[in-house]
Design a protein around this motif. Structure first.
Motif, PDB file in Angstrom:
ATOM      1  N   PHE A   1       3.614   1.565   9.844  1.00 49.64           N
ATOM      2  CA  PHE A   1       3.307   1.823   8.433  1.00 49.64           C
ATOM      3  C   PHE A   1       1.849   2.223   8.247  1.00 49.64           C
ATOM      4  O   PHE A   1       1.538   3.122   7.456  1.00 49.64           O
ATOM      5  CB  PHE A   1       3.616   0.582   7.592  1.00 49.64           C
ATOM      6  CG  PHE A   1       5.088   0.324   7.389  1.00 49.64           C
ATOM      7  CD1 PHE A   1       6.026   1.298   7.643  1.00 49.64           C
ATOM      8  CD2 PHE A   1       5.545  -0.913   6.948  1.00 49.64           C
ATOM      9  CE1 PHE A   1       7.390   1.067   7.460  1.00 49.64           C
ATOM     10  CE2 PHE A   1       6.893  -1.152   6.752  1.00 49.64           C
ATOM     11  CZ  PHE A   1       7.818  -0.162   7.008  1.00 49.64           C
ATOM     12  N   LYS A   2       0.955   1.586   8.978  1.00 50.53           N
ATOM     13  CA  LYS A   2      -0.465   1.923   8.873  1.00 50.53           C
ATOM     14  C   LYS A   2      -0.731   3.355   9.351  1.00 50.53           C
ATOM     15  O   LYS A   2      -1.604   4.046   8.812  1.00 50.53           O
ATOM     16  CB  LYS A   2      -1.313   0.944   9.676  1.00 50.53           C
ATOM     17  CG  LYS A   2      -1.387  -0.453   9.087  1.00 50.53           C
ATOM     18  CD  LYS A   2      -2.108  -0.464   7.736  1.00 50.53           C
ATOM     19  CE  LYS A   2      -3.600  -0.299   7.879  1.00 50.53           C
ATOM     20  NZ  LYS A   2      -4.301  -0.440   6.573  1.00 50.53           N
TER      21      LYS A   2
ATOM     22  N   THR B   1       8.937   8.820   7.904  1.00 50.38           N
ATOM     23  CA  THR B   1       8.311   9.935   7.191  1.00 50.38           C
ATOM     24  C   THR B   1       7.854   9.459   5.826  1.00 50.38           C
ATOM     25  O   THR B   1       8.623   8.820   5.085  1.00 50.38           O
ATOM     26  CB  THR B   1       9.293  11.105   7.032  1.00 50.38           C
ATOM     27  OG1 THR B   1       9.809  11.462   8.320  1.00 50.38           O
ATOM     28  CG2 THR B   1       8.597  12.300   6.423  1.00 50.38           C
ATOM     29  N   TYR B   2       6.596   9.806   5.491  1.00 49.99           N
ATOM     30  CA  TYR B   2       6.013   9.326   4.231  1.00 49.99           C
ATOM     31  C   TYR B   2       4.901  10.284   3.809  1.00 49.99           C
ATOM     32  O   TYR B   2       3.935  10.494   4.551  1.00 49.99           O
ATOM     33  CB  TYR B   2       5.464   7.909   4.419  1.00 49.99           C
ATOM     34  CG  TYR B   2       4.664   7.350   3.270  1.00 49.99           C
ATOM     35  CD1 TYR B   2       5.303   6.822   2.150  1.00 49.99           C
ATOM     36  CD2 TYR B   2       3.278   7.350   3.298  1.00 49.99           C
ATOM     37  CE1 TYR B   2       4.579   6.296   1.103  1.00 49.99           C
ATOM     38  CE2 TYR B   2       2.536   6.818   2.253  1.00 49.99           C
ATOM     39  CZ  TYR B   2       3.185   6.298   1.147  1.00 49.99           C
ATOM     40  OH  TYR B   2       2.458   5.773   0.108  1.00 49.99           O
ATOM     41  N   LYS B   3       5.084  10.912   2.656  1.00 52.67           N
ATOM     42  CA  LYS B   3       4.065  11.795   2.076  1.00 52.67           C
ATOM     43  C   LYS B   3       3.569  12.838   3.084  1.00 52.67           C
ATOM     44  O   LYS B   3       2.366  13.065   3.234  1.00 52.67           O
ATOM     45  CB  LYS B   3       2.888  10.964   1.539  1.00 52.67           C
ATOM     46  CG  LYS B   3       3.282  10.059   0.373  1.00 52.67           C
ATOM     47  CD  LYS B   3       2.141   9.178  -0.081  1.00 52.67           C
ATOM     48  CE  LYS B   3       1.047   9.968  -0.754  1.00 52.67           C
ATOM     49  NZ  LYS B   3       0.023   9.082  -1.353  1.00 52.67           N
TER      50      LYS B   3
ATOM     51  N   GLU C   1       0.823  -1.209   0.000  1.00 47.62           N
ATOM     52  CA  GLU C   1       0.000   0.000   0.000  1.00 47.62           C
ATOM     53  C   GLU C   1       0.858   1.261   0.000  1.00 47.62           C
ATOM     54  O   GLU C   1       0.405   2.325  -0.425  1.00 47.62           O
ATOM     55  CB  GLU C   1      -0.927   0.002   1.223  1.00 47.62           C
ATOM     56  CG  GLU C   1      -1.999  -1.073   1.176  1.00 47.62           C
ATOM     57  CD  GLU C   1      -2.829  -1.099   2.455  1.00 47.62           C
ATOM     58  OE1 GLU C   1      -2.739  -0.145   3.256  1.00 47.62           O
ATOM     59  OE2 GLU C   1      -3.570  -2.083   2.670  1.00 47.62           O
ATOM     60  N   LEU C   2       2.101   1.157   0.480  1.00 51.10           N
ATOM     61  CA  LEU C   2       2.988   2.321   0.454  1.00 51.10           C
ATOM     62  C   LEU C   2       3.359   2.710  -0.970  1.00 51.10           C
ATOM     63  O   LEU C   2       3.730   3.863  -1.225  1.00 51.10           O
ATOM     64  CB  LEU C   2       4.257   2.031   1.254  1.00 51.10           C
ATOM     65  CG  LEU C   2       4.087   1.861   2.770  1.00 51.10           C
ATOM     66  CD1 LEU C   2       5.397   1.371   3.390  1.00 51.10           C
ATOM     67  CD2 LEU C   2       3.641   3.145   3.430  1.00 51.10           C
ATOM     68  N   GLY C   3       3.279   1.764  -1.885  1.00 54.06           N
ATOM     69  CA  GLY C   3       3.569   2.047  -3.282  1.00 54.06           C
ATOM     70  C   GLY C   3       5.008   2.435  -3.517  1.00 54.06           C
ATOM     71  O   GLY C   3       5.924   2.020  -2.799  1.00 54.06           O
ATOM     72  N   ASP C   4       5.223   3.274  -4.521  1.00 52.48           N
ATOM     73  CA  ASP C   4       6.571   3.701  -4.895  1.00 52.48           C
ATOM     74  C   ASP C   4       6.956   5.030  -4.271  1.00 52.48           C
ATOM     75  O   ASP C   4       8.048   5.549  -4.541  1.00 52.48           O
ATOM     76  CB  ASP C   4       6.685   3.800  -6.423  1.00 52.48           C
ATOM     77  CG  ASP C   4       6.491   2.450  -7.105  1.00 52.48           C
ATOM     78  OD1 ASP C   4       6.885   1.435  -6.497  1.00 52.48           O
ATOM     79  OD2 ASP C   4       5.939   2.419  -8.216  1.00 52.48           O
ATOM     80  N   ASP C   5       6.093   5.624  -3.484  1.00 50.84           N
ATOM     81  CA  ASP C   5       6.405   6.901  -2.843  1.00 50.84           C
ATOM     82  C   ASP C   5       7.533   6.723  -1.830  1.00 50.84           C
ATOM     83  O   ASP C   5       7.690   5.666  -1.219  1.00 50.84           O
ATOM     84  CB  ASP C   5       5.164   7.463  -2.149  1.00 50.84           C
ATOM     85  CG  ASP C   5       4.069   7.824  -3.147  1.00 50.84           C
ATOM     86  OD1 ASP C   5       4.269   8.761  -3.929  1.00 50.84           O
ATOM     87  OD2 ASP C   5       3.023   7.135  -3.140  1.00 50.84           O
ATOM     88  N   GLN C   6       8.295   7.789  -1.626  1.00 51.14           N
ATOM     89  CA  GLN C   6       9.491   7.724  -0.799  1.00 51.14           C
ATOM     90  C   GLN C   6       9.160   7.539   0.682  1.00 51.14           C
ATOM     91  O   GLN C   6       8.333   8.260   1.243  1.00 51.14           O
ATOM     92  CB  GLN C   6      10.308   9.001  -0.961  1.00 51.14           C
ATOM     93  CG  GLN C   6      11.641   8.974  -0.234  1.00 51.14           C
ATOM     94  CD  GLN C   6      12.577   7.925  -0.800  1.00 51.14           C
ATOM     95  OE1 GLN C   6      12.950   7.964  -1.954  1.00 51.14           O
ATOM     96  NE2 GLN C   6      12.942   6.960   0.030  1.00 51.14           N
TER      97      GLN C   6
END
Length: 791
Positions: free
Chosen positions: A449-450, A422-424, A309-314
């Motif tokens: 992560f959730k 840190t994510y988006k 679900e995190l995909g390709d985003d950093q």
């Protein structure tokens, strides 16, 4: 290729024309036999003895073969003693006997000579692999449901290690005409490659180079059943280095060149090998093959789904390490490779994670002692400098308290080691814990992560304002351990829950609340608070209500809504070692189904400690389906009305029955038990109850307990008697959240939990493996050598 094969056969023939190859083969066979029969016999004895020892009969394939005390680890530790004795004469014998000149003058190419001799060692390594294969096959028969995938991966790693040692020995043999010197040089080189990974780990660039060259631990993952391309490439590169060096070393004896030409060749080999190793060790270029039956080296499906679900985003991970905290070792520069190894299971599915590191010093707030007590009269900076000098650490890499505070406030994290994810634009903390494992597991990482993926994490509301249990204090009766203790792995905040405090006298109950907890109010609930709780329940909200003996009248008006009442009095259980107020309640089948952890042969037989508990009776449950969660043993517990100053239990005549003398009924697994009058030995009490009903398109879930201490700080940290409060508390909150959190990362139970061999059978196998087979090899080898000598 034919010439290489001929050289290999000739070299292999030479090996067996001397006693050394036969002797080493017999010694290797005996070592394997002693180790294998000893381990299998230990488990056979334990299995035949039975009892509590059976709980240690788990994952026997790993225990017998790949554990630190297993067969593979034992022989690999001694493997360096075998190969140098075989390789020491491969080329040094030619040099010492002056036959090397004939080879130089022959039309045979140098690389054909080297590859032929190396191929001979590969073939001999197959013989050693065949020896250990005897015990792999025996293990498949002697261990029920043996994990053959793990065994094949371990055998593959063992063979690669043999080949690596052989190439090292071949090169050392080309450097000298003395075989003993060649053997000793091989020992030294293997030691250097094994130890180099621990050198200069505080220097970033050097740390990467030494790790690439390090031989230590390269087979550990294969022993565990995980084959990775970078491990396989490493062994290929080691062979490439030493075979290449051997070829150029012999080539230099055939030709006359300036010194810088052979030196350049050697440098080219080493540099190209380092480049290949570095490139193939990048996370995105590593391939994985988990050969184990239960995929035990791979993230569980739920964890993989969350990472997907995190995909390709950093995703960025910043490690903050306080040099003065007791967990500082996790984040020190010389532990950087170990740190990255812990992230490798996640890098396998998201290779683009960026890592940052911040080392600082500040007052540690999670220690059990005051750090200044050991450094009288010194400032925090002086303490850090003294420790840095003792640790040979450069103080310049440590940020000061003032510098770190400008960057981030870590006081809420008690200035201990923590990772900021840190994510988006969102961030959360991932912590280490005060237990043996220390590092966060799949469940905790998945929960973090959730938090990055969704803002609406489940909220558990704790009612406060009327003397209820508090989740921010460490007192025995409070709830900090299970709720907000950041150093405790199973605290709800580390498992994906948010905690909210609600004063119902001034606040409304939010609609997005996952669960509402009412834990032992000390005074009567106000009419407004009672009305809000009833309205919340009427909408289908989930609740956990916990009372205490002596204060039944506070919660009974609310419980009446659900057709449940706390009995007057207090349950007591006679015990030689413990207070009678400590009741050891038994799990029914209902809570065991709440959690996979509780559905365990050993856990579901352990009790739940309830220190001061009231019985529960259910009359008209008003549409709810009631099922007991915890019950007392028949006849082990009585309901007494003696005065307890702490609980303010009123005096009643001894022998008088609670609730006006009417017996209570307890449903256990669908069957109703009607106790006899006057606390007879057959009486059973229910101490915790679950209510469910369908409302507003969902199942409403309510838990009612006659004791609020069973999830308190004191009971969750109880060591004696052995209880399951720790596991039950997590299971209850998970059930109230419909199993969404904690994230389920449990794996299927391993099936290789028993042996088919008996102790009497093992006595026979010992004779076969340790004496008969080595004896037959000895006889055959002796005949072979005698006939060779006669010819």
């Amino acid at each position: 290729m034919k010439l290489i094969l001929k050289i290999a056969i000739a070299e292999l023939r030479n090996l067996f024309y001397s006693p050394i190859a036969w002797f080493l083969t017999i010694a290797f066979m005996v070592e394997c036999a002693v180790s294998y029969t000893k381990l299998i016999n230990q488990f056979a004895i334990r299995q035949e003895m039975g009892g509590m020892g059976l709980q240690y009969m788990k994952q026997l394939t790993a225990s017998v073969f790949t554990s630190p005390s297993g067969l593979f680890e034992g022989i690999m530790q001694n493997l360096y003693l075998y190969i140098p004795l075989l390789t020491m004469g491969l080329i040094s014998r030619e040099i010492n006997g002056s036959t090397i000149s004939l080879l130089y003058s022959s039309p045979v190419k140098i690389r054909e000579i080297v590859f032929g001799k190396y191929l001979a060692m590969m073939l001999y390594s197959l013989i050693l692999l065949a020896v250990i294969g005897i015990f792999i096959i025996a293990g498949i028969f002697d261990i029920k449901f043996a994990d053959w995938g793990m065994l094949l991966a371990a055998a593959f790693g063992f063979y690669l290690l043999l080949c690596a040692y052989s190439s090292i020995g071949l090169f050392m043999s080309s450097l000298t005409s003395y075989q003993i010197v060649a053997a000793l040089s091989t020992f030294v080189m293997i030691g250097i490659l094994s130890y180099i990974g621990s050198l200069w780990q505080g220097i970033g660039f050097v740390r990467d180079l030494t790790y690439i060259l390090s031989l230590s631990g390269r087979t550990h993952r294969m022993l565990g059943g995980l084959i990775t391309t970078n491990d396989v490439v490493y062994f290929i590169v080691i062979n490439y280095i030493f075979l290449g060096l051997t070829i150029y070393k012999l080539q230099s004896g055939r030709e006359t060149k300036p010194w810088f030409i052979p030196a350049g060749r050697y440098i080219a080999i080493i540099v190209s090998a380092l480049v290949i190793s570095y490139v193939t060790s990048r996370p995105g270029l590593i391939g994985y093959w988990d050969t184990t039956v239960n995929q035990s080296n791979t993230l569980t499906p739920n964890a993989q789904k969350i990472i997907k679900e995190l995909g390709d985003d950093q995703l960025e991970v910043t490690a903050y390490s306080n040099f003065l905290d007791d967990k500082s070792y996790v984040g020190l520069p010389d532990q950087r490779n170990n740190y990255l190894k812990r992230w490798e299971p996640y890098l396998r599915f998201k290779p683009g994670i960026k890592f940052h590191y911040v080392n600082y010093y500040d007052m540690p707030l999670a220690l059990a002692y005051n750090i200044f007590d050991g450094y009288k009269g010194k400032t925090i900076k002086q303490i850090a400098e003294q420790r840095a000098n003792g640790s040979d650490l450069d103080m310049s890499i440590l940020e000061t308290p003032e510098q770190i505070k400008k960057e981030i406030d870590l006081k809420p994290e008690m200035n201990r080691f923590v990772m900021k994810l840190t994510y988006k634009g969102r961030s959360t903390f991932l912590r280490v814990f005060n237990d043996q494992q220390v590092w966060p597991g799949e469940t905790e990482v998945s929960a973090a992560f959730k938090r990055l993926l969704q803002a609406d994490m489940p909220v558990i509301g704790f009612v406060t304002g009327d003397g209820e249990r508090e989740n921010g204090k460490k007192g025995d009766r409070e709830y900090k351990t299970i709720t907000t203790d950041k150093t405790f792995r199973n605290a709800l905040i580390n498992q994906g829950f948010n905690i909210d405090l609600l004063s119902l006298n001034s606040q409304d109950i939010p609609d997005n609340l996952a669960e509402l907890v009412i834990a032992d109010p000390q005074i009567e609930l106000s009419a407004a608070a009672l009305q809000k709780i009833k309205a919340y329940a009427a909408k289908g909200g989930n609740l956990l209500i916990a009372g205490e003996p002596g204060r039944q009248q506070i919660l009974n008006p609310l419980l009446k809504t659900f057709g449940v009442q706390l009995m007057n009095g207090m349950l007591e259980q006679s015990s030689v070692d413990y207070s009678p107020t400590l009741v050891l309640a038994q799990l029914t089948k209902s809570p065991i189904g709440f959690s996979k952890i509780l559905d365990n042969m050993s856990l579901d037989t352990l009790p739940v400690s309830m220190n001061g508990v009231a019985g529960i009776i259910a009359h008209d449950t008003s549409g709810f389906h009631a099922q007991p969660l915890l019950v007392t043993k028949a006849g082990a517990v009585t309901n007494t009305m003696r005065r307890n100053p702490d609980l303010d239990i009123v005096n009643r005549k001894e022998g008088a029955r609670p609730n006006g003398g009417y017996p209570h009924t307890v449903a256990i697994n669908g069957a109703k038990l009607q106790p006899e009058q006057n606390n007879t030995p057959k009486e059973i009490f229910s101490t915790a109850l679950a209510l469910t009903r369908q409302i507003n398109g969902k199942e409403q879930r309510i838990i009612i307990s006659g004791d609020a201490d069973f999830i308190s700080n004191s009971e969750l940290n109880r060591f004696e008697p052995q209880v399951v409060n720790f596991y039950l508390s997590t299971a209850l909150f998970s059930w109230l959240d419909y199993g969404k959190y904690p994230v389920d990362t449990l794996r299927p139970e391993a099936k290789d939990n028993s042996v088919t061999a008996s102790t009497s059978h093992m006595a026979f196998l010992k004779i076969i493996y340790i004496y008969v087979i080595p004896g037959l090899i000895l006889i055959f080898g002796s005949i072979f050598l005698i006939r060779r000598k006669r010819k």
